[in-house]
Each structure stands twice: as structure tokens, then as C-alpha cells.
Design an enzyme around this catalytic site. Structure first.
Site, short mmCIF file in Angstrom:
data_model
loop_
_atom_site.label_atom_id
_atom_site.label_comp_id
_atom_site.label_asym_id
_atom_site.label_seq_id
_atom_site.Cartn_x
_atom_site.Cartn_y
_atom_site.Cartn_z
N GLY A 78 92.13 55.93 134.69
CA GLY A 78 91.32 56.70 133.74
C GLY A 78 92.16 57.40 132.70
O GLY A 78 91.95 58.57 132.37
N TYR A 97 78.08 63.36 142.74
CA TYR A 97 79.40 63.62 142.16
C TYR A 97 80.16 64.65 143.00
O TYR A 97 81.34 64.46 143.32
CB TYR A 97 79.25 64.11 140.72
CG TYR A 97 80.56 64.45 140.05
CD1 TYR A 97 81.42 63.43 139.63
CD2 TYR A 97 80.93 65.77 139.82
CE1 TYR A 97 82.62 63.73 139.02
CE2 TYR A 97 82.13 66.08 139.21
CZ TYR A 97 82.98 65.06 138.81
OH TYR A 97 84.17 65.37 138.20
#
Length: 244
Positions: free
Chosen positions: A10, A149
Site C-alpha cells: 500500500g 474494519y
């Protein structure tokens, strides 16, 4: 002398991009993004020579292929992993689609798990290595509309602790560590999209009275990777301005 090699997932934006800049002078990086074009401008800006290894972590087969390619690319100088790639798809749990749940589980949990599995085999051969798992303050506190999440980020903390304990039982002489770094509210695209009212609400919860800078997180990651942090193992480092 050959530089040690570190994988940053990422890496194309936000905290991941800041980590890449922080590490680029000292280490040779393997930079991940879902698409190679996302890393083109970053490669031009970084110090040193670095490699790119891309995959869409939302697809578990792509993660497996990524790990196979990592084995070939890593080499004897492979030293570190920063499992930074993640996604938050905010919605009340009762309306969260199975596709979105699977996407968050694949990117936020299965990808770092399989990458860590691959890295540990390589680290044992090299007799050293560090795994940095990126958590979040909501992994500890929970957060409305971020049930999945928050759960995935809590998983990073227990994964880190378990890896550290497991390595010790396998061979105490191995210089292999695992650390979680958990940011709070950081000034990235995610926080920029919040309304002013929501920002004010969160700022009231932060004793430091501001959203952190990605570089402040990146500097902690850089330290956690270093030999100076060799006694930091199996723990979670909060970078959150004292959020309550």
C-alpha cells in the site's frame, strides 16, 4: 555493501507513501500497490533503486501469486515487511454486503497473514527480520460503522503478539521481531473527506489537538525496523496523539 530489502504494501499514497520516503535512503524497497502505474511518480521521487511488485489483495489468488513472486524477488538481503495496505468500507453492519466484508478481510487480514507467513520462512533462512503490521486506534476502541474494519485491525495486534511468541519457541537465537504500529486520526485522504462537524468531534478526543501527519507514523515505523528497536517485540505502538 548491499542494502537490506524491505517490502512496503500500500505504498502509493497516504501513510504507505510516507513510509516509503522514510525508508528509501536506508533500505532497498519492494513497493506494492494494486496497479503499477500508481507507483510511477513515487519511484521518480525516491532515493536509491527500488523494485515494484503489484497485486490486487482483494482477490485471494492474487495474494498467493504475490507471495510466490516475493519469494523469488526477496533474496538474502530480505529484512523487513511493512503490512500497510488496507481498506475501510464504512457502513452499518446490518447493511454491509458480503462482498465488502470479504474485501476487507482479504486485504486487511488474509494478505498480511500470508505475506507474514512467506516472510518468516525467508527470515529464518536469513537469521533476521522484522514484520511491522499496521493497526489502528479503532482496533482497540471499536468504531460505529466500522465494525468489520475495527475487527481486522484488532486482528493485527494479536497476530503480531502470536508471531513474536511463536518465533521464540521455534528458535530463541533468531533475530526476528514482530511489531504493530497503530495510527490514530492521520491527515490523509480518509480524514480529508470527513465533514467539519465530524472533524471537530474527533479533535475533541485528541489531547494533542490535531490530526497526525503521515510522516509522524512513518518515523515510528522506521525506528521499529531499526536495530535500535531490537527490544521492541510483540507489542503495539500507538501513534494517536493520546486519543481517548
Amino acid at each position: 555493501m548491499e542494502k537490506k530489502k524491505v517490502l512496503v504494501t500500500g505504498a502509493s499514497r497516504g501513510i504507505g507513501k510516507a513510509i516509503a520516503f522514510a525508508l528509501s535512503e536506508q533500505y532497498s524497497l519492494i513497493l506494492h500497490a494494486s496497479k503499477p502505474e500508481s507507483l510511477e511518480s513515487l519511484l521518480k521521487e525516491l532515493d536509491g533503486e527500488h523494485e515494484v511488485l503489484c497485486a490486487d489483495f482483494s482477490e485471494i489468488n492474487a495474494v498467493k501469486e504475490f507471495c510466490s513472486a516475493l519469494k523469488k524477488m526477496a533474496g538474502k538481503s530480505f529484512y523487513g515487511v511493512v503490512n500497510n495496505a488496507g481498506v475501510a468500507l464504512d457502513k452499518p453492519l446490518m447493511y454491509q454486503s458480503l462482498n465488502d466484508i470479504d474485501k476487507m478481510l482479504n486485504i486487511n487480514v488474509k494478505a498480511p497473514l500470508l505475506i507474514s507467513k512467506t516472510a518468516l520462512k525467508l527470515f529464518i533462512g536469513n537469521k533476521e527480520g522484522v514484520i511491522i503490521n499496521m493497526g489502528s486506534c479503532v482496533g482497540e476502541t471499536g468504531n460505529a460503522f466500522q465494525v468489520v474494519y475495527s475487527m481486522t485491525k484488532a486482528a493485527m495486534v494479536t497476530m503480531t503478539k502470536s508471531i513474536a511468541k511463536e518465533v521464540s519457541l521455534i528458535d530463541k537465537s533468531l533475530n526476528i521481531r514482530a511489531v504493530t504500529v497503530s495510527p490514530g486520526f492521520i491527515d490523509t485522504d480518509m480524514t480529508k473527506s470527513l465533514s467539519d462537524d465530524v472533524k471537530e468531534k474527533y479533535l475533541e478526543m485528541i489531547p494533542s489537538s490535531y490530526f497526525g501527519d503521515p510522516n509522524e507514523v512513518a518515523n515510528v515505523v522506521k525506528f521499529a525496523l531499526s536495530a535500535e528497536a531490537k527490544y521492541i517485540n510483540g507489542t503495539n505502538i500507538a501513534v494517536n496523539g493520546g486519543i481517548v
